[in-house]
Design a protein around this motif. Structure first.
Motif, PDB file in Angstrom:
ATOM      1  N   ALA A   1       0.824  -1.207   0.000  1.00  0.00           N
ATOM      2  CA  ALA A   1       0.000   0.000   0.000  1.00  0.00           C
ATOM      3  C   ALA A   1       0.859   1.258   0.000  1.00  0.00           C
ATOM      4  O   ALA A   1       0.485   2.281  -0.596  1.00  0.00           O
ATOM      5  CB  ALA A   1      -0.936  -0.008   1.203  1.00  0.00           C
TER       6      ALA A   1
ATOM      7  N   SER B   1       0.598   4.871  -2.154  1.00  0.00           N
ATOM      8  CA  SER B   1       0.049   5.981  -1.381  1.00  0.00           C
ATOM      9  C   SER B   1       0.394   7.352  -1.946  1.00  0.00           C
ATOM     10  O   SER B   1      -0.375   8.298  -1.774  1.00  0.00           O
ATOM     11  CB  SER B   1       0.525   5.891   0.067  1.00  0.00           C
ATOM     12  OG  SER B   1       1.937   5.956   0.124  1.00  0.00           O
TER      13      SER B   1
ATOM     14  N   PHE C   1      -7.585   2.965  -3.913  1.00  0.00           N
ATOM     15  CA  PHE C   1      -7.296   2.128  -2.751  1.00  0.00           C
ATOM     16  C   PHE C   1      -8.465   1.204  -2.431  1.00  0.00           C
ATOM     17  O   PHE C   1      -8.265   0.075  -2.015  1.00  0.00           O
ATOM     18  CB  PHE C   1      -6.961   3.000  -1.537  1.00  0.00           C
ATOM     19  CG  PHE C   1      -5.492   3.250  -1.398  1.00  0.00           C
ATOM     20  CD1 PHE C   1      -4.641   2.226  -1.043  1.00  0.00           C
ATOM     21  CD2 PHE C   1      -4.957   4.501  -1.644  1.00  0.00           C
ATOM     22  CE1 PHE C   1      -3.270   2.437  -0.916  1.00  0.00           C
ATOM     23  CE2 PHE C   1      -3.597   4.725  -1.519  1.00  0.00           C
ATOM     24  CZ  PHE C   1      -2.752   3.690  -1.156  1.00  0.00           C
TER      25      PHE C   1
ATOM     26  N   HIS D   1      -8.092  -2.857  -2.438  1.00  0.00           N
ATOM     27  CA  HIS D   1      -8.457  -3.771  -1.354  1.00  0.00           C
ATOM     28  C   HIS D   1      -9.482  -4.809  -1.814  1.00  0.00           C
ATOM     29  O   HIS D   1      -9.459  -5.955  -1.353  1.00  0.00           O
ATOM     30  CB  HIS D   1      -8.979  -2.976  -0.160  1.00  0.00           C
ATOM     31  CG  HIS D   1      -7.901  -2.262   0.603  1.00  0.00           C
ATOM     32  ND1 HIS D   1      -6.871  -2.932   1.210  1.00  0.00           N
ATOM     33  CD2 HIS D   1      -7.683  -0.944   0.833  1.00  0.00           C
ATOM     34  CE1 HIS D   1      -6.059  -2.054   1.797  1.00  0.00           C
ATOM     35  NE2 HIS D   1      -6.536  -0.851   1.582  1.00  0.00           N
TER      36      HIS D   1
END
Length: 478
Positions: free
Chosen positions: A127, A131, A139, A143
Protein backbone atom coordinates in the motif's frame (compact mmCIF):
# COMPACT_ATOMS: atom_id res chain seq x y z
CA UNK A 1 -13.96 6.15 0.62
CA UNK A 2 -15.64 7.12 -2.65
CA UNK A 3 -17.68 5.16 -5.13
CA UNK A 4 -16.09 2.90 -7.71
CA UNK A 5 -17.06 2.89 -11.37
CA UNK A 6 -16.96 -0.47 -13.09
CA UNK A 7 -14.56 0.75 -15.74
CA UNK A 8 -12.00 1.63 -13.05
CA UNK A 9 -10.97 -2.01 -12.98
CA UNK A 10 -9.77 -1.80 -16.58
CA UNK A 11 -8.35 1.71 -16.47
CA UNK A 12 -5.35 1.51 -14.15
CA UNK A 13 -1.60 1.65 -14.61
CA UNK A 14 0.54 -1.47 -14.81
CA UNK A 15 2.16 -0.54 -11.50
CA UNK A 16 -1.29 -0.61 -9.88
CA UNK A 17 -2.01 -4.08 -11.26
CA UNK A 18 1.41 -5.34 -10.19
CA UNK A 19 1.08 -4.13 -6.60
CA UNK A 20 -2.49 -5.48 -6.43
CA UNK A 21 -1.26 -8.89 -7.61
CA UNK A 22 1.48 -8.86 -4.96
CA UNK A 23 -1.11 -8.19 -2.26
CA UNK A 24 -3.55 -10.73 -3.73
CA UNK A 25 -1.07 -13.63 -3.70
CA UNK A 26 0.39 -12.72 -0.32
CA UNK A 27 -3.12 -12.79 1.17
CA UNK A 28 -3.76 -16.05 -0.65
CA UNK A 29 -0.77 -17.55 1.18
CA UNK A 30 -1.39 -16.00 4.59
CA UNK A 31 -5.15 -16.52 4.87
CA UNK A 32 -4.98 -19.95 3.27
CA UNK A 33 -2.81 -21.01 6.19
CA UNK A 34 -4.75 -19.04 8.79
CA UNK A 35 -8.09 -20.64 7.97
CA UNK A 36 -6.81 -24.18 8.67
CA UNK A 37 -4.10 -23.54 11.25
CA UNK A 38 -6.20 -23.95 14.45
CA UNK A 39 -7.68 -27.13 12.93
CA UNK A 40 -4.20 -28.45 12.20
CA UNK A 41 -3.20 -27.82 15.80
CA UNK A 42 -6.14 -29.86 17.07
CA UNK A 43 -6.53 -32.58 14.44
CA UNK A 44 -2.90 -33.19 13.49
CA UNK A 45 -0.74 -31.98 16.38
CA UNK A 46 -3.38 -33.22 18.84
CA UNK A 47 -3.35 -30.09 20.98
CA UNK A 48 -6.29 -29.26 23.19
CA UNK A 49 -8.57 -26.50 21.93
CA UNK A 50 -7.28 -24.18 24.66
CA UNK A 51 -3.64 -24.78 23.66
CA UNK A 52 -4.52 -24.46 19.96
CA UNK A 53 -6.21 -21.09 20.48
CA UNK A 54 -3.31 -19.85 22.60
CA UNK A 55 -0.69 -20.94 20.06
CA UNK A 56 -2.66 -19.42 17.19
CA UNK A 57 -3.08 -16.12 19.04
CA UNK A 58 0.68 -15.88 19.66
CA UNK A 59 1.35 -16.53 15.98
CA UNK A 60 -1.03 -13.74 14.94
CA UNK A 61 0.41 -11.41 17.58
CA UNK A 62 3.88 -11.95 16.10
CA UNK A 63 2.57 -11.42 12.56
CA UNK A 64 1.17 -7.99 13.48
CA UNK A 65 3.65 -7.01 16.15
CA UNK A 66 6.52 -6.73 13.64
CA UNK A 67 4.66 -4.65 11.05
CA UNK A 68 6.29 -1.45 12.27
CA UNK A 69 9.72 -3.01 11.70
CA UNK A 70 8.77 -3.71 8.09
CA UNK A 71 7.48 -0.17 7.67
CA UNK A 72 10.73 1.22 9.09
CA UNK A 73 12.88 -0.95 6.82
CA UNK A 74 10.85 0.06 3.78
CA UNK A 75 10.70 3.78 4.44
CA UNK A 76 14.10 4.49 5.96
CA UNK A 77 16.59 1.64 5.65
CA UNK A 78 16.59 -0.54 2.50
CA UNK A 79 13.55 0.72 0.60
CA UNK A 80 10.06 -0.62 0.05
CA UNK A 81 10.83 -2.78 -2.98
CA UNK A 82 13.79 -4.52 -1.37
CA UNK A 83 11.75 -5.06 1.80
CA UNK A 84 8.97 -6.64 -0.24
CA UNK A 85 11.34 -9.05 -1.95
CA UNK A 86 13.18 -9.89 1.27
CA UNK A 87 9.98 -10.48 3.26
CA UNK A 88 8.52 -12.61 0.44
CA UNK A 89 11.61 -14.83 0.47
CA UNK A 90 11.36 -15.12 4.26
CA UNK A 91 7.67 -16.07 4.12
CA UNK A 92 8.24 -18.59 1.36
CA UNK A 93 11.01 -20.21 3.41
CA UNK A 94 8.63 -20.44 6.36
CA UNK A 95 5.91 -22.11 4.31
CA UNK A 96 8.45 -24.59 2.93
CA UNK A 97 9.44 -25.47 6.51
CA UNK A 98 5.78 -26.20 7.29
CA UNK A 99 5.46 -28.45 4.24
CA UNK A 100 8.44 -30.54 5.35
CA UNK A 101 7.75 -30.38 9.09
CA UNK A 102 5.68 -33.59 8.97
CA UNK A 103 4.04 -32.67 12.29
CA UNK A 104 7.45 -32.33 13.98
CA UNK A 105 8.00 -29.28 16.20
CA UNK A 106 11.67 -29.05 15.17
CA UNK A 107 10.62 -27.54 11.84
CA UNK A 108 7.04 -26.48 12.54
CA UNK A 109 7.74 -23.77 15.14
CA UNK A 110 10.63 -22.21 13.16
CA UNK A 111 8.44 -22.27 10.06
CA UNK A 112 5.55 -20.60 11.87
CA UNK A 113 7.82 -17.94 13.38
CA UNK A 114 9.45 -17.26 10.01
CA UNK A 115 6.06 -16.77 8.33
CA UNK A 116 4.90 -14.43 11.08
CA UNK A 117 8.03 -12.24 10.88
CA UNK A 118 7.90 -12.21 7.07
CA UNK A 119 4.24 -11.17 7.17
CA UNK A 120 5.08 -8.33 9.53
CA UNK A 121 7.83 -7.06 7.24
CA UNK A 122 5.58 -7.31 4.16
CA UNK A 123 2.20 -6.09 5.41
CA UNK A 124 2.10 -2.31 4.88
CA UNK A 125 4.66 -1.95 2.10
CA UNK A 126 2.46 -2.73 -0.97
CA UNK A 127 0.00 0.00 0.00
CA UNK A 128 2.92 2.36 0.67
CA UNK A 129 4.00 2.00 -2.97
CA UNK A 130 0.63 3.38 -4.07
CA UNK A 131 0.05 5.98 -1.38
CA UNK A 132 1.93 8.77 -3.13
CA UNK A 133 0.04 8.49 -6.41
CA UNK A 134 -3.42 7.08 -6.00
CA UNK A 135 -6.53 8.47 -4.37
CA UNK A 136 -8.94 6.55 -2.17
CA UNK A 137 -11.00 5.35 -5.15
CA UNK A 138 -8.07 3.27 -6.29
CA UNK A 139 -7.30 2.13 -2.75
CA UNK A 140 -10.85 0.82 -2.41
CA UNK A 141 -10.43 -1.05 -5.70
CA UNK A 142 -7.02 -2.28 -4.55
CA UNK A 143 -8.46 -3.77 -1.35
CA UNK A 144 -11.33 -5.39 -3.24
CA UNK A 145 -8.89 -7.05 -5.65
CA UNK A 146 -6.74 -8.18 -2.72
CA UNK A 147 -9.80 -9.79 -1.09
CA UNK A 148 -10.03 -12.12 -4.09
CA UNK A 149 -6.83 -13.76 -2.86
CA UNK A 150 -8.35 -14.36 0.57
CA UNK A 151 -11.58 -15.79 -0.88
CA UNK A 152 -9.78 -18.17 -3.22
CA UNK A 153 -7.47 -19.41 -0.48
CA UNK A 154 -10.20 -19.96 2.11
CA UNK A 155 -12.33 -21.90 -0.37
CA UNK A 156 -9.47 -23.97 -1.78
CA UNK A 157 -7.07 -24.68 1.11
CA UNK A 158 -9.51 -26.52 3.45
CA UNK A 159 -10.79 -28.56 0.49
CA UNK A 160 -7.23 -29.65 -0.38
CA UNK A 161 -6.47 -30.49 3.26
CA UNK A 162 -9.71 -32.48 3.57
CA UNK A 163 -9.53 -34.42 0.30
CA UNK A 164 -5.77 -34.80 -0.13
CA UNK A 165 -3.18 -33.87 2.49
CA UNK A 166 -2.31 -31.07 4.89
CA UNK A 167 1.17 -30.71 3.42
CA UNK A 168 -0.31 -30.18 -0.03
CA UNK A 169 -2.56 -27.52 1.47
CA UNK A 170 0.51 -25.82 2.96
CA UNK A 171 2.13 -26.06 -0.48
CA UNK A 172 -0.53 -23.70 -1.83
CA UNK A 173 0.96 -20.99 0.37
CA UNK A 174 4.42 -21.77 -1.02
CA UNK A 175 2.99 -21.41 -4.52
CA UNK A 176 1.38 -18.07 -3.65
CA UNK A 177 4.64 -16.60 -2.37
CA UNK A 178 6.50 -18.02 -5.36
CA UNK A 179 4.18 -15.98 -7.59
CA UNK A 180 4.80 -12.87 -5.49
CA UNK A 181 8.56 -13.27 -5.91
CA UNK A 182 8.27 -13.91 -9.66
CA UNK A 183 6.14 -10.79 -10.14
CA UNK A 184 8.56 -8.71 -8.07
CA UNK A 185 11.58 -9.86 -10.07
CA UNK A 186 10.14 -9.67 -13.57
CA UNK A 187 7.85 -6.70 -13.01
CA UNK A 188 10.23 -4.48 -11.09
CA UNK A 189 10.59 -2.05 -14.04
CA UNK A 190 6.92 -1.12 -13.57
CA UNK A 191 7.82 0.20 -10.11
CA UNK A 192 10.79 2.35 -11.13
CA UNK A 193 8.94 5.55 -10.19
CA UNK A 194 7.56 4.21 -6.92
CA UNK A 195 9.28 3.86 -3.57
CA UNK A 196 11.08 5.96 -1.00
CA UNK A 197 14.43 7.69 -0.92
CA UNK A 198 15.89 4.50 0.56
CA UNK A 199 14.89 2.65 -2.64
CA UNK A 200 17.21 4.89 -4.63
CA UNK A 201 20.23 4.34 -2.39
CA UNK A 202 22.56 1.32 -2.58
CA UNK A 203 22.59 -0.97 0.44
CA UNK A 204 25.96 -0.98 2.17
CA UNK A 205 27.48 -4.03 3.79
CA UNK A 206 26.90 -2.45 7.20
CA UNK A 207 23.20 -1.95 6.50
CA UNK A 208 22.91 -5.46 5.07
CA UNK A 209 24.43 -6.98 8.21
CA UNK A 210 22.17 -4.85 10.40
CA UNK A 211 19.02 -5.98 8.58
CA UNK A 212 20.13 -9.62 8.62
CA UNK A 213 20.80 -9.44 12.35
CA UNK A 214 17.42 -7.82 13.07
CA UNK A 215 15.56 -10.49 11.11
CA UNK A 216 17.52 -13.35 12.66
CA UNK A 217 16.90 -12.03 16.17
CA UNK A 218 13.20 -11.52 15.37
CA UNK A 219 12.82 -15.10 14.14
CA UNK A 220 14.62 -16.51 17.18
CA UNK A 221 12.39 -14.37 19.40
CA UNK A 222 9.32 -15.66 17.54
CA UNK A 223 10.37 -19.28 17.99
CA UNK A 224 10.92 -18.67 21.71
CA UNK A 225 7.45 -17.15 22.08
CA UNK A 226 5.78 -20.01 20.23
CA UNK A 227 7.59 -22.60 22.33
CA UNK A 228 6.97 -20.77 25.62
CA UNK A 229 3.32 -19.93 25.26
CA UNK A 230 2.77 -18.96 28.89
CA UNK A 231 5.59 -16.41 28.76
CA UNK A 232 4.51 -14.70 25.51
CA UNK A 233 1.50 -12.79 26.96
CA UNK A 234 3.68 -11.36 29.73
CA UNK A 235 6.32 -10.21 27.24
CA UNK A 236 3.69 -8.50 25.11
CA UNK A 237 2.05 -6.97 28.19
CA UNK A 238 5.38 -5.40 29.18
CA UNK A 239 5.83 -3.98 25.67
CA UNK A 240 2.28 -2.57 25.60
CA UNK A 241 2.66 -0.97 29.04
CA UNK A 242 5.98 0.56 27.94
CA UNK A 243 4.28 1.99 24.84
CA UNK A 244 1.46 3.49 26.92
CA UNK A 245 3.93 5.12 29.30
CA UNK A 246 5.89 6.59 26.38
CA UNK A 247 2.60 7.69 24.76
CA UNK A 248 1.52 9.74 27.76
CA UNK A 249 5.02 11.06 28.24
CA UNK A 250 5.08 12.38 24.66
CA UNK A 251 1.62 13.94 24.64
CA UNK A 252 2.34 15.91 27.83
CA UNK A 253 4.79 17.93 25.73
CA UNK A 254 2.11 18.94 23.23
CA UNK A 255 -0.19 21.95 23.23
CA UNK A 256 -3.61 21.49 24.92
CA UNK A 257 -5.47 21.27 21.59
CA UNK A 258 -3.15 18.58 20.30
CA UNK A 259 -3.32 16.71 23.61
CA UNK A 260 -7.08 16.47 23.19
CA UNK A 261 -6.62 15.00 19.74
CA UNK A 262 -4.11 12.49 21.04
CA UNK A 263 -6.70 11.54 23.64
CA UNK A 264 -9.03 10.78 20.73
CA UNK A 265 -6.32 8.58 19.20
CA UNK A 266 -6.06 6.66 22.48
CA UNK A 267 -9.83 6.06 22.41
CA UNK A 268 -9.50 4.94 18.80
CA UNK A 269 -6.78 2.45 19.73
CA UNK A 270 -9.18 0.94 22.27
CA UNK A 271 -11.90 0.69 19.61
CA UNK A 272 -9.50 -1.05 17.23
CA UNK A 273 -8.45 -3.39 20.04
CA UNK A 274 -12.09 -4.40 20.58
CA UNK A 275 -12.73 -4.81 16.86
CA UNK A 276 -9.69 -6.99 16.16
CA UNK A 277 -10.49 -9.13 19.19
CA UNK A 278 -13.89 -9.79 17.60
CA UNK A 279 -12.41 -10.26 14.14
CA UNK A 280 -10.08 -13.03 15.33
CA UNK A 281 -13.04 -15.06 16.50
CA UNK A 282 -13.50 -15.93 12.80
CA UNK A 283 -10.68 -18.52 12.57
CA UNK A 284 -11.17 -19.64 16.19
CA UNK A 285 -14.52 -19.78 18.01
CA UNK A 286 -16.69 -19.00 14.97
CA UNK A 287 -14.85 -21.57 12.89
CA UNK A 288 -15.39 -24.34 15.45
CA UNK A 289 -18.98 -23.18 15.94
CA UNK A 290 -19.49 -23.69 12.20
CA UNK A 291 -17.93 -27.16 12.43
CA UNK A 292 -20.03 -28.28 15.40
CA UNK A 293 -23.35 -26.48 15.02
CA UNK A 294 -23.95 -24.97 11.56
CA UNK A 295 -25.54 -26.76 8.62
CA UNK A 296 -23.08 -27.17 5.78
CA UNK A 297 -25.71 -26.64 3.09
CA UNK A 298 -26.05 -23.31 1.28
CA UNK A 299 -28.55 -23.32 -1.59
CA UNK A 300 -28.43 -27.12 -1.41
CA UNK A 301 -24.67 -27.04 -2.02
CA UNK A 302 -22.51 -28.67 0.66
CA UNK A 303 -19.54 -26.69 1.92
CA UNK A 304 -16.79 -27.53 4.38
CA UNK A 305 -17.45 -25.53 7.56
CA UNK A 306 -13.96 -23.99 7.38
CA UNK A 307 -14.92 -22.47 4.02
CA UNK A 308 -17.49 -20.24 5.72
CA UNK A 309 -14.55 -18.00 6.67
CA UNK A 310 -14.58 -16.82 3.05
CA UNK A 311 -17.83 -15.00 3.84
CA UNK A 312 -15.87 -12.15 5.43
CA UNK A 313 -13.95 -11.06 2.29
CA UNK A 314 -16.96 -11.93 0.10
CA UNK A 315 -19.18 -9.55 2.05
CA UNK A 316 -16.43 -6.91 2.01
CA UNK A 317 -16.31 -7.06 -1.80
CA UNK A 318 -20.11 -6.86 -2.03
CA UNK A 319 -20.65 -4.07 0.48
CA UNK A 320 -17.50 -1.93 0.16
CA UNK A 321 -18.59 -0.03 -2.99
CA UNK A 322 -22.11 0.51 -1.61
CA UNK A 323 -20.88 1.66 1.79
CA UNK A 324 -18.29 3.92 0.16
CA UNK A 325 -20.97 5.51 -2.04
CA UNK A 326 -23.29 5.95 0.96
CA UNK A 327 -20.63 7.58 3.12
CA UNK A 328 -19.57 9.80 0.24
CA UNK A 329 -23.15 10.97 -0.27
CA UNK A 330 -23.70 11.62 3.44
CA UNK A 331 -20.42 13.53 3.63
CA UNK A 332 -20.26 15.86 6.64
CA UNK A 333 -23.73 14.80 7.78
CA UNK A 334 -22.18 11.63 9.23
CA UNK A 335 -18.76 12.41 10.78
CA UNK A 336 -16.16 9.69 11.27
CA UNK A 337 -16.86 9.13 15.02
CA UNK A 338 -20.48 8.37 14.15
CA UNK A 339 -19.38 5.92 11.44
CA UNK A 340 -17.09 4.18 13.92
CA UNK A 341 -20.00 3.91 16.37
CA UNK A 342 -22.23 2.41 13.69
CA UNK A 343 -19.48 -0.10 12.90
CA UNK A 344 -19.34 -1.19 16.55
CA UNK A 345 -23.14 -1.54 16.66
CA UNK A 346 -22.95 -3.87 13.65
CA UNK A 347 -20.12 -5.90 15.22
CA UNK A 348 -22.27 -6.34 18.32
CA UNK A 349 -25.25 -7.44 16.24
CA UNK A 350 -23.08 -9.95 14.36
CA UNK A 351 -22.66 -11.93 17.60
CA UNK A 352 -26.15 -11.36 19.00
CA UNK A 353 -27.85 -12.98 16.00
CA UNK A 354 -26.10 -16.31 16.67
CA UNK A 355 -27.80 -17.06 20.03
CA UNK A 356 -31.05 -16.06 18.33
CA UNK A 357 -30.35 -18.59 15.61
CA UNK A 358 -29.46 -21.22 18.23
CA UNK A 359 -33.06 -21.02 19.47
CA UNK A 360 -34.09 -22.54 16.11
CA UNK A 361 -31.60 -25.43 16.15
CA UNK A 362 -32.66 -28.90 15.04
CA UNK A 363 -32.62 -32.07 17.11
CA UNK A 364 -28.88 -32.50 16.45
CA UNK A 365 -27.98 -29.02 17.69
CA UNK A 366 -27.42 -27.56 14.19
CA UNK A 367 -28.69 -24.22 12.92
CA UNK A 368 -29.22 -22.97 9.37
CA UNK A 369 -26.16 -21.55 7.62
CA UNK A 370 -28.23 -18.41 6.97
CA UNK A 371 -27.63 -17.30 10.55
CA UNK A 372 -23.86 -17.47 10.08
CA UNK A 373 -24.13 -15.73 6.69
CA UNK A 374 -26.07 -12.91 8.38
CA UNK A 375 -23.52 -12.73 11.19
CA UNK A 376 -20.64 -12.40 8.73
CA UNK A 377 -22.52 -9.74 6.74
CA UNK A 378 -23.00 -7.56 9.83
CA UNK A 379 -19.42 -8.12 10.96
CA UNK A 380 -17.95 -7.29 7.53
CA UNK A 381 -19.82 -3.99 7.24
CA UNK A 382 -18.66 -3.16 10.76
CA UNK A 383 -15.14 -4.11 9.64
CA UNK A 384 -15.29 -1.56 6.82
CA UNK A 385 -16.63 1.11 9.17
CA UNK A 386 -13.90 0.67 11.79
CA UNK A 387 -10.65 -0.67 10.36
CA UNK A 388 -10.14 1.58 7.31
CA UNK A 389 -11.68 4.71 8.86
CA UNK A 390 -9.59 4.31 12.00
CA UNK A 391 -6.36 4.52 10.04
CA UNK A 392 -7.64 7.62 8.23
CA UNK A 393 -8.19 9.33 11.59
CA UNK A 394 -4.67 8.45 12.70
CA UNK A 395 -3.13 9.87 9.52
CA UNK A 396 -5.16 13.07 9.84
CA UNK A 397 -4.66 13.83 13.51
CA UNK A 398 -1.22 12.61 14.55
CA UNK A 399 1.60 15.18 14.32
CA UNK A 400 4.41 14.13 12.00
CA UNK A 401 6.94 13.77 14.82
CA UNK A 402 4.73 11.17 16.54
CA UNK A 403 3.40 9.34 13.48
CA UNK A 404 5.91 6.49 13.55
CA UNK A 405 5.40 5.92 17.26
CA UNK A 406 1.59 5.95 16.98
CA UNK A 407 1.78 3.58 14.03
CA UNK A 408 3.83 1.22 16.19
CA UNK A 409 1.19 1.43 18.91
CA UNK A 410 -1.50 0.81 16.30
CA UNK A 411 -0.03 -2.55 15.34
CA UNK A 412 0.85 -3.43 18.93
CA UNK A 413 -2.85 -2.95 19.59
CA UNK A 414 -3.56 -5.64 16.99
CA UNK A 415 -1.01 -7.93 18.65
CA UNK A 416 -2.55 -7.41 22.10
CA UNK A 417 -6.01 -8.05 20.65
CA UNK A 418 -4.77 -11.34 19.16
CA UNK A 419 -3.83 -12.69 22.58
CA UNK A 420 -7.10 -11.46 24.09
CA UNK A 421 -9.04 -13.10 21.26
CA UNK A 422 -7.44 -16.44 22.04
CA UNK A 423 -8.52 -16.21 25.68
CA UNK A 424 -12.09 -15.30 24.73
CA UNK A 425 -12.28 -18.11 22.17
CA UNK A 426 -11.20 -20.54 24.89
CA UNK A 427 -14.36 -19.70 26.86
CA UNK A 428 -16.44 -21.48 24.20
CA UNK A 429 -14.72 -24.84 24.78
CA UNK A 430 -17.22 -27.43 26.14
CA UNK A 431 -16.41 -29.26 29.39
CA UNK A 432 -14.32 -32.42 29.13
CA UNK A 433 -16.23 -35.67 28.56
CA UNK A 434 -19.29 -33.74 27.40
CA UNK A 435 -20.66 -35.23 24.19
CA UNK A 436 -24.05 -33.51 24.30
CA UNK A 437 -24.52 -31.09 21.38
CA UNK A 438 -26.99 -29.12 23.49
CA UNK A 439 -24.39 -28.36 26.18
CA UNK A 440 -21.93 -27.22 23.50
CA UNK A 441 -24.54 -25.12 21.70
CA UNK A 442 -25.67 -23.54 24.97
CA UNK A 443 -22.07 -22.63 25.82
CA UNK A 444 -21.48 -21.03 22.41
CA UNK A 445 -24.76 -19.15 22.72
CA UNK A 446 -23.88 -17.90 26.20
CA UNK A 447 -20.48 -16.55 25.19
CA UNK A 448 -21.62 -15.09 21.88
CA UNK A 449 -24.40 -13.34 23.81
CA UNK A 450 -21.85 -12.06 26.34
CA UNK A 451 -19.55 -10.82 23.56
CA UNK A 452 -22.50 -9.14 21.85
CA UNK A 453 -23.76 -7.44 25.00
CA UNK A 454 -20.33 -6.14 26.06
CA UNK A 455 -19.72 -4.86 22.53
CA UNK A 456 -23.20 -3.28 22.53
CA UNK A 457 -22.38 -1.38 25.74
CA UNK A 458 -19.18 -0.10 24.12
CA UNK A 459 -21.19 0.83 21.01
CA UNK A 460 -23.74 2.80 23.06
CA UNK A 461 -20.94 4.71 24.79
CA UNK A 462 -19.44 5.43 21.35
CA UNK A 463 -22.79 6.72 20.05
CA UNK A 464 -23.22 8.98 23.09
CA UNK A 465 -19.66 10.34 22.92
CA UNK A 466 -19.47 10.66 19.11
CA UNK A 467 -20.48 14.36 19.00
CA UNK A 468 -17.89 15.24 21.66
CA UNK A 469 -15.16 13.24 19.93
CA UNK A 470 -16.01 14.93 16.62
CA UNK A 471 -15.62 18.38 18.23
CA UNK A 472 -12.28 17.31 19.72
CA UNK A 473 -11.13 16.17 16.27
CA UNK A 474 -12.16 19.45 14.64
CA UNK A 475 -10.95 21.91 17.26
CA UNK A 476 -8.05 24.17 16.26
CA UNK A 477 -6.98 22.20 13.18
CA UNK A 478 -3.88 24.26 12.75
Amino acid sequence: MVSIATQDLFNQSRSFYLVSILELWQRFSYYGLQCILPLYFVWQLELTLADAFRLFSIYVALAFGFISVGRWLGEQVIGIKRTLLLSSLIMMAGYVLLVFSNRQNELFYPGLATIAIGHGLFKTNPASLLSGIYNRTRFTLYHILACLGSITAVLLTPWIAHHYDWNIAFSLSVFGMFLVIIHLIFGKHYLDKQGTLADQQPVSLKIGLLVTTIIAVAIVFGIAMLRNQKVAPWVLAILVIACIILYWKDITRLKPEMRRKMGVIFILLFIVFVFFTLYLQIPTSLNFFAINHVSHLVFNISFLPEQFQALNPIWIIITAPMLAALYNRLGSYLPIPHKLAIGMVLCSASFLVLPWGAAFSDSSGFISANWLILSYALHSIGHLSISALGLIVVNRMVPSELKNFITTMWFFTFAAAALTAGKIASKTIPPLNSDSPYISLALYSEWFMTIGIVTAIIAVLMVISAPLIHRMMQSNQD
